[in-house]
Design an enzyme around this catalytic site. Structure first.
Site, mmCIF file in Angstrom:
data_model
loop_
_atom_site.group_PDB
_atom_site.id
_atom_site.type_symbol
_atom_site.label_atom_id
_atom_site.label_comp_id
_atom_site.label_asym_id
_atom_site.label_seq_id
_atom_site.Cartn_x
_atom_site.Cartn_y
_atom_site.Cartn_z
ATOM 1 N N THR A 26 4.101 -1.176 14.502
ATOM 2 C CA THR A 26 5.423 -0.734 15.031
ATOM 3 C C THR A 26 5.706 -1.216 16.309
ATOM 4 O OG1 THR A 26 6.714 1.277 15.362
ATOM 5 C CG2 THR A 26 4.484 1.503 15.531
ATOM 6 N N ASP A 27 6.935 -1.371 16.601
ATOM 7 C CA ASP A 27 7.548 -1.721 18.116
ATOM 8 C C ASP A 27 7.105 -0.524 19.027
ATOM 9 O OD1 ASP A 27 9.303 0.143 17.063
ATOM 10 O OD2 ASP A 27 11.313 -1.340 17.840
ATOM 11 N N GLU A 28 6.950 0.804 18.278
ATOM 12 C CA GLU A 28 6.767 2.088 19.229
ATOM 13 C C GLU A 28 5.544 2.021 20.189
ATOM 14 O OE1 GLU A 28 7.516 5.779 17.383
ATOM 15 O OE2 GLU A 28 8.950 5.032 16.400
ATOM 16 N N LYS A 40 -1.082 4.581 16.053
ATOM 17 C CA LYS A 40 -0.609 3.161 15.712
ATOM 18 C C LYS A 40 -1.187 1.878 16.663
ATOM 19 C CE LYS A 40 1.151 1.678 12.489
ATOM 20 N NZ LYS A 40 0.916 1.242 11.134
ATOM 21 N N TYR A 52 2.307 9.577 16.913
ATOM 22 C CA TYR A 52 2.415 8.552 16.092
ATOM 23 C C TYR A 52 2.105 7.161 16.580
ATOM 24 C CZ TYR A 52 4.643 5.065 13.272
ATOM 25 O OH TYR A 52 5.028 3.804 12.722
HETATM 26 P P1 NAD Z 1 6.084 5.526 4.509
HETATM 27 O O1 NAD Z 1 5.743 7.024 5.336
HETATM 28 O O2 NAD Z 1 7.342 5.702 3.678
HETATM 29 O O3 NAD Z 1 5.278 5.487 3.586
HETATM 30 C C1 NAD Z 1 3.707 5.503 3.707
HETATM 31 C C2 NAD Z 1 2.791 5.369 2.581
HETATM 32 O O4 NAD Z 1 1.229 5.300 2.921
HETATM 33 C C3 NAD Z 1 3.175 6.449 1.640
HETATM 34 O O5 NAD Z 1 3.232 5.853 0.158
HETATM 35 C C4 NAD Z 1 1.804 7.332 1.466
HETATM 36 O O6 NAD Z 1 1.833 7.890 0.246
HETATM 37 C C5 NAD Z 1 0.766 6.419 1.885
HETATM 38 N N1 NAD Z 1 -0.309 7.014 2.656
HETATM 39 C C6 NAD Z 1 -0.326 8.104 3.761
HETATM 40 N N2 NAD Z 1 -1.652 8.335 3.984
HETATM 41 C C7 NAD Z 1 -2.503 7.487 3.107
HETATM 42 C C8 NAD Z 1 -3.830 7.736 2.757
HETATM 43 N N3 NAD Z 1 -4.382 8.419 3.529
HETATM 44 N N4 NAD Z 1 -4.229 6.778 2.074
HETATM 45 C C9 NAD Z 1 -3.469 5.980 0.964
HETATM 46 N N5 NAD Z 1 -2.268 6.187 1.361
HETATM 47 C C10 NAD Z 1 -1.724 6.904 2.223
HETATM 48 O O7 NAD Z 1 6.000 4.739 5.803
HETATM 49 P P2 NAD Z 1 7.025 3.452 5.983
HETATM 50 O O8 NAD Z 1 8.120 3.622 6.746
HETATM 51 O O9 NAD Z 1 7.087 2.685 4.446
HETATM 52 O O10 NAD Z 1 6.049 2.430 6.875
HETATM 53 C C11 NAD Z 1 5.022 1.906 6.536
HETATM 54 C C12 NAD Z 1 4.190 1.106 7.591
HETATM 55 O O11 NAD Z 1 5.261 0.253 8.139
HETATM 56 C C13 NAD Z 1 3.454 2.239 8.359
HETATM 57 O O12 NAD Z 1 2.173 1.567 8.710
HETATM 58 C C14 NAD Z 1 4.554 2.301 9.611
HETATM 59 O O13 NAD Z 1 3.758 2.578 10.643
HETATM 60 C C15 NAD Z 1 5.011 0.825 9.740
HETATM 61 N N6 NAD Z 1 6.448 0.687 10.317
HETATM 62 C C16 NAD Z 1 7.432 1.449 9.793
HETATM 63 C C17 NAD Z 1 8.666 1.455 10.100
HETATM 64 C C18 NAD Z 1 9.820 2.164 9.609
HETATM 65 O O14 NAD Z 1 10.995 1.747 10.170
HETATM 66 N N7 NAD Z 1 9.801 2.824 8.937
HETATM 67 C C19 NAD Z 1 8.751 0.258 11.163
HETATM 68 C C20 NAD Z 1 7.677 -0.596 11.833
HETATM 69 C C21 NAD Z 1 6.465 -0.290 11.167
HETATM 70 O O1 DAU Z 2 10.566 1.714 15.474
HETATM 71 C C1 DAU Z 2 9.961 1.777 14.369
HETATM 72 C C2 DAU Z 2 9.657 3.045 13.934
HETATM 73 O O2 DAU Z 2 11.073 3.689 13.356
HETATM 74 C C3 DAU Z 2 8.551 3.302 12.873
HETATM 75 O O3 DAU Z 2 7.291 2.885 13.694
HETATM 76 C C4 DAU Z 2 8.524 4.665 12.416
HETATM 77 O O4 DAU Z 2 7.484 4.768 11.283
HETATM 78 C C5 DAU Z 2 9.831 5.056 11.722
HETATM 79 O O5 DAU Z 2 9.958 6.607 11.446
HETATM 80 C C6 DAU Z 2 10.974 4.839 12.868
HETATM 81 O O6 DAU Z 2 10.817 5.849 14.100
HETATM 82 P P1 DAU Z 2 12.206 6.541 14.578
HETATM 83 O O7 DAU Z 2 11.387 7.694 15.361
HETATM 84 O O8 DAU Z 2 12.739 5.575 15.627
HETATM 85 O O9 DAU Z 2 12.749 6.942 13.346
HETATM 86 P P2 DAU Z 2 13.684 8.273 13.127
HETATM 87 O O10 DAU Z 2 14.537 7.903 11.683
HETATM 88 O O11 DAU Z 2 12.882 9.398 12.863
HETATM 89 O O12 DAU Z 2 14.750 8.372 14.407
HETATM 90 C C7 DAU Z 2 15.544 7.330 14.481
HETATM 91 C C8 DAU Z 2 16.531 7.665 15.926
HETATM 92 O O13 DAU Z 2 17.330 8.982 15.363
HETATM 93 C C9 DAU Z 2 15.391 8.346 16.993
HETATM 94 O O14 DAU Z 2 15.875 8.124 18.197
HETATM 95 C C10 DAU Z 2 15.602 10.020 16.650
HETATM 96 C C11 DAU Z 2 16.931 10.088 16.227
HETATM 97 N N1 DAU Z 2 17.108 11.109 15.052
HETATM 98 C C12 DAU Z 2 16.197 11.193 14.081
HETATM 99 C C13 DAU Z 2 16.399 12.220 13.116
HETATM 100 C C14 DAU Z 2 15.471 12.311 11.943
HETATM 101 C C15 DAU Z 2 18.201 12.060 15.202
HETATM 102 O O15 DAU Z 2 19.047 12.159 16.155
HETATM 103 N N2 DAU Z 2 18.385 13.456 14.505
HETATM 104 C C16 DAU Z 2 17.276 13.206 13.304
HETATM 105 O O16 DAU Z 2 17.541 13.985 12.467
#
Ligand code: NAD
Ligand code: DAU
Length: 357
Positions: free
Chosen positions: A138-140, A167, A163
């Protein structure tokens, strides 16, 4: 030659029942009929096999239920299936949950990643030809930007939440296996994804669901936090490209060239929802409520995705307006999916599909 499970290229995708993972699994199963795609997922609250209904009966797909933190199970699995490649997405992924339960994030994201790395290393024992470990990050990990600047692949890591710290740590372990054991790896650090099948605790699906149920839209702090948004299917395409064409031991940043302040994004979302639901102007916007800020809330993320663009020719395929409109349409057309997720019914799907037949 007749292709079966035993002579296809074997790719393990972890976390394939989650949001991004399910898009990656679908893309690989459909695009590569000569690969065998194994989806390893323990099915936490975020794992939903209903996300993969359309490919679950494909010959080149197999679901494996299991936990990446279970070392014995993982070692046995790697010995049994001899995976050529791993695309590792399984993780605890929600920042707010990491603030409540940091240890769960350390366990899954750090220890789980190490157990996979170790199993892959022990399986191939330096015979790395044609093998690859792909870590999805992730970019975080880069921390927070001020009003200007972009994260590049050389930006120093500076994570602020449990988190992002977990990562960042997992990224370092992947690199260390590359340096120490010469394991061929690639890492991508991606910005915020949006699209279909996202668990409605993250901003966009949560707010769509709340608007549908006439509930308030909790904007953290003053709403002036900035994120770069990428359509999830474009992320899946980037993962396919980097897995096949990325250079070993390299990192690629993936982003949408698409920065939005949360409050501005929420207002666009409200407007689109009013139009699509035929509601009076501004009715969704009236649901916006400013609430207590997220502790350690990163002000701004913004990705410089020029490396993947220049070296591999990747760029997002849809504009934000198109992607957001498609996303809203998907949730409106799949209210059953939303209801199953919010009621918890989706958790029975595994039993129905895999245990009762
Ligand atoms: P998500 O939470 O929707 O899915 C995570 C999946 O991992 C789920 O299906 C869960 O059951 C599985 N999992 C969790 N713990 C596990 C374990 N111990 N063993 C096996 N499976 C397990 O997540 P996502 O949003 O799809 O993100 C996927 C990946 O991409 C993550 O590594 C996250 O850090 C990264 N990522 C997410 C975003 C985003 O915006 N969602 C952006 C950048 C990177
Ligand atoms: O940047 C990549 C990341 O983006 C991934 O690595 C994470 O897995 C993914 O969950 C996401 O993280 P964020 O914390 O940015 O996503 P979230 O949707 O939780 O929040 C987006 C923005 O909105 C953040 O600034 C927090 C804000 N927010 C979020 C929620 C859930 C609110 O203001 N209200 C809310 O209820």
């Amino acid at each position: 030659m007749f292709l079966n499970e035993y002579n296809m290229k074997k790719i393990l995708i972890t976390g394939g029942a989650g949001f991004i993972g399910s898009h990656v699994v679908r893309l690989f199963v459909n695009k590569y009929p000569n690969y065998m795609i194994y989806n390893l997922d323990v099915l936490t609250y975020a794992g939903n096999l209903e996300n993969l209904k359309d490919v679950e009966l494909s010959k080149n797909y197999k679901f494996l239920k299991g936990d990446i933190t279970d070392e014995v199970f993982i070692n046995n699995l790697f010995t049994e299936y001899q995976f050529d490649g791993v695309i590792h997405l399984a993780a605890e992924s929600h920042v707010d949950r990491s603030i409540k339960d940091p240890l769960a994030f350390a366990k899954t994201n750090i220890l789980g990643t190490m157990i996979l790395l170790n199993a892959f290393k022990n399986l191939w024992n330096n015979n790395w030809e044609g093998k690859r470990f792909y870590h999805v990050s992730t970019d975080e990990v880069y921390g927070s930007l001020g009003e200007t600047g972009l994260f590049t692949e050389t930006t120093s890591y500076d994570p602020n939440s449990p988190y992002s710290a977990s990562k960042a740590s997992s990224d370092h372990f992947v690199r260390s296996y590359g340096e120490t054991y010469k394991m061929p790896y690639v890492i991508t650090n991606c910005s915020n994804n949006y699209g279909s099948h996202q668990f409605p605790e993250k901003l966009i699906p949560l707010f769509i669901n709340n608007i549908l149920n006439d509930k308030s839209l909790p904007v953290y702090g003053d709403g002036n936090y900035t994120r770069d948004w990428l359509f999830v299917e474009d992320h899946a395409v980037a993962i396919d490209l980097v897995f096949h064409e990325g250079k070993n031991h390299e990192t690629y940043n993936v982003g949408g060239f698409n920065e939005w302040k949360n409050i501005d994004l929420v207002k666009v979302l409200c407007k689109l929802m009013d139009e699509k639901l035929d509601k009076p102007k501004n009715s969704s916007e009236k649901l916006i409520t400013y609430v207590k800020d997220r502790p350690g809330h990163d002000l701004r993320y913004a990705i410089d995705a020029n490396k993947i663009n220049k070296e591999l020719g990747w760029k997002p395929s849809v504009t934000f307006e198109e992607g957001l409109s498609k996303t809203i349409d998907w949730y409106l057309n799949n209210e059953d999916w939303l209801k199953n997720v919010t009621s918890g019914d989706y958790q029975n799907y595994y039993n129905k599909m895999y245990l009762e037949n």
